[in-house]
Design a protein around this motif. Structure first.
Motif, PDB file in Angstrom:
ATOM      1  N   ALA A 125      -5.791  -4.335   1.507  1.00 55.37           N
ATOM      2  CA  ALA A 125      -4.853  -3.432   2.192  1.00 55.37           C
ATOM      3  C   ALA A 125      -3.935  -4.213   3.125  1.00 55.37           C
ATOM      4  CB  ALA A 125      -5.622  -2.374   2.973  1.00 55.37           C
TER       5      ALA A 125
ATOM      6  N   GLU B 241     -16.256  -4.625  -2.145  1.00 55.91           N
ATOM      7  CA  GLU B 241     -16.872  -4.500  -0.831  1.00 55.91           C
ATOM      8  C   GLU B 241     -15.845  -3.965   0.166  1.00 55.91           C
ATOM      9  OE1 GLU B 241     -18.440  -8.291   0.262  1.00 55.91           O
ATOM     10  OE2 GLU B 241     -19.937  -8.334  -1.338  1.00 55.91           O
ATOM     11  N   LEU B 242     -16.338  -3.402   1.258  1.00 59.68           N
ATOM     12  CA  LEU B 242     -15.453  -2.826   2.268  1.00 59.68           C
ATOM     13  C   LEU B 242     -14.507  -3.871   2.850  1.00 59.68           C
ATOM     14  CD1 LEU B 242     -14.526  -0.494   4.033  1.00 59.68           C
ATOM     15  CD2 LEU B 242     -16.423  -0.991   5.597  1.00 59.68           C
TER      16      LEU B 242
ATOM     17  N   GLU C 145     -11.639  -4.375   0.610  1.00 54.02           N
ATOM     18  CA  GLU C 145     -10.663  -3.289   0.684  1.00 54.02           C
ATOM     19  C   GLU C 145      -9.723  -3.513   1.871  1.00 54.02           C
ATOM     20  OE1 GLU C 145     -12.211   0.610   0.573  1.00 54.02           O
ATOM     21  OE2 GLU C 145     -13.125   0.382  -1.395  1.00 54.02           O
TER      22      GLU C 145
ATOM     23  N   GLN D  75      -2.083  -1.823  -3.218  1.00 52.24           N
ATOM     24  CA  GLN D  75      -2.550  -0.618  -2.533  1.00 52.24           C
ATOM     25  C   GLN D  75      -3.362   0.280  -3.453  1.00 52.24           C
ATOM     26  OE1 GLN D  75       0.884   1.206  -0.535  1.00 52.24           O
ATOM     27  NE2 GLN D  75       1.672  -0.855  -0.179  1.00 52.24           N
ATOM     28  N   GLN D  76      -3.137   0.178  -4.745  1.00 51.74           N
ATOM     29  CA  GLN D  76      -3.911   0.976  -5.690  1.00 51.74           C
ATOM     30  C   GLN D  76      -5.369   0.521  -5.764  1.00 51.74           C
ATOM     31  OE1 GLN D  76      -1.452   0.455  -9.212  1.00 51.74           O
ATOM     32  NE2 GLN D  76      -0.433   2.425  -8.885  1.00 51.74           N
ATOM     33  N   TRP D  77      -5.662  -0.653  -5.200  1.00 52.58           N
ATOM     34  CA  TRP D  77      -7.032  -1.155  -5.211  1.00 52.58           C
ATOM     35  C   TRP D  77      -7.844  -0.700  -4.005  1.00 52.58           C
ATOM     36  CZ3 TRP D  77     -10.471  -3.519  -8.323  1.00 52.58           C
ATOM     37  CH2 TRP D  77     -10.015  -3.881  -9.588  1.00 52.58           C
ATOM     38  N   VAL D  78      -7.219  -0.080  -3.045  1.00 52.98           N
ATOM     39  CA  VAL D  78      -7.962   0.435  -1.896  1.00 52.98           C
ATOM     40  C   VAL D  78      -8.890   1.547  -2.396  1.00 52.98           C
ATOM     41  CG1 VAL D  78      -7.781   1.591   0.335  1.00 52.98           C
ATOM     42  CG2 VAL D  78      -6.128  -0.172  -0.301  1.00 52.98           C
ATOM     43  N   THR D  79     -10.133   1.452  -2.048  1.00 53.44           N
ATOM     44  CA  THR D  79     -11.277   2.287  -2.493  1.00 53.44           C
ATOM     45  C   THR D  79     -11.869   1.793  -3.810  1.00 53.44           C
ATOM     46  OG1 THR D  79     -10.188   4.006  -3.845  1.00 53.44           O
ATOM     47  CG2 THR D  79     -10.237   4.345  -1.450  1.00 53.44           C
ATOM     48  N   ARG D  80     -11.274   0.750  -4.435  1.00 57.56           N
ATOM     49  CA  ARG D  80     -11.806   0.251  -5.703  1.00 57.56           C
ATOM     50  C   ARG D  80     -12.379  -1.157  -5.589  1.00 57.56           C
ATOM     51  NH1 ARG D  80      -7.094   0.136  -9.659  1.00 57.56           N
ATOM     52  NH2 ARG D  80      -8.739  -0.563 -11.078  1.00 57.56           N
TER      53      ARG D  80
END
Length: 310
Positions: free
Chosen positions: A80, A72-73, A76, A64-69
């Protein structure tokens, strides 16, 4: 059903099929006998469910810490969803652990109110990722191992574990394939992506060592047909790992899960053992320094507002 306003539709909780998370799905434990099988030690079963539940919980948090990182969309969204799949598995397993131990705790108490030494996850799940290549390498190792484990657990003599595993197999199959595709894409890509992917696989390989060491409860429950001896997963893991490396044009590290002779596992005590019953490591509450950071973030709100609901 018709509504006069959109708000009425949103606040109608009878039509659960419209909701995307937590409702409108078949309960994987519906109709399953939840009694502890005859002759099975309750403390050992609770401990085993904690191990598998903690693995999923901590890995989910890191993902979850990778969401926004993510690059590509769509990645994400994929990451997630993988995190949510594992969170769902964690909830089922921690609930089972709480039910079996019968000590007045529930899944929330087990997730938010235990101290670091009480967690039983493997340390591979704790590792922070230097970049996206490290993330997919770690996910490949975790998902390959967990898929082999869950596949065998579908035959568990504990009907609850068997049902949870049957649901998890479908989810983790996607997790493994997603990670494998990215390892191949990066490994067989540009010179830069190849070098970064190779470095990531080399870094993750020693951390897989712990996946195949058995806790005493695992061996006892495996003998009763409830659990799986992790040593039996090694051949399947090695086979998948080798196939992905070949497709990705990557060189093997010193054997999947086998560190360079004499070199300590990163973040692990020097006394760690890779074979047989391990007396230390995540299964015995010995974690890397990263675990304190994870729990501080994950448990902060629940500990600041004890008993709070939202």
């Amino acid at each position: 059903m018709s509504f006069d306003a959109a708000y009425e539709a949103l606040t109608d909780h009878d039509d659960d099929a419209r909701w995307a998370y937590g409702t409108g799905f078949t309960d994987p434990l519906a109709g399953v006998d939840t009694a502890v099988p005859a002759g099975v030690d309750r403390a050992e079963l609770a401990a085993y469910c904690l191990m598998l539940g903690d693995d999923a919980l901590i890995m989910s948090h890191r993902l979850q810490q990778w969401v926004t990182r993510a690059p590509e969309l769509e990645d994400e969204l994929a990451i997630a969803n993988i995190g949510l799949d594992l969170l769902g598995q964690a909830r089922l397993l921690l609930s089972r652990a709480a039910e079996v131990e019968d000590a007045g705790r529930d899944e929330d108490a087990l997730a938010y109110l235990r101290d670091e030494a009480e967690f039983r996850n493997v340390r591979l799940t704790e590792r922070a990722d230097a970049d996206f290549a490290h993330l997919v390498a770690r996910l490949l190792a975790f998902a390959t191992w967990r898929l082999a484990l869950l596949d065998r657990l579908t035959a568990s003599t504990d009907p609850v574990l068997a049902a949870i595993a049957a649901k998890g197999v479908k989810e983790v199959t996607y997790h493994r394939d997603y990670a494998a595709q990215w390892v191949v894409r990066l490994g067989d890509g540009t010179a830069l992506s190849h070098d970064r992917m190779q470095a990531a696989m080399d870094a993750v390989t020693p951390l897989a060592q712990e996946l195949f060491g058995a806790h005493e409860a695992e061996l006892s429950l495996a003998a009763a047909g409830v659990a799986v001896d992790p040593a039996t997963l090694r051949q399947e893991f090695d086979g998948v790992w080798a196939q992905v490396l070949e497709a990705a044009t990557l060189r093997p590290s010193p054997g999947p899960g086998a560190p360079t002779p004499g070199a300590p596992t990163p973040g692990a005590p020097a006394s760690d053992s890779a074979a047989g019953v391990s007396g230390s490591g995540g299964r015995h509450g010995v974690h890397s320094p990263a675990m304190a950071e994870i729990l501080a973030e994950m448990q902060g709100l629940a500990r600041t507002l004890p008993g709070g609901v939202w």
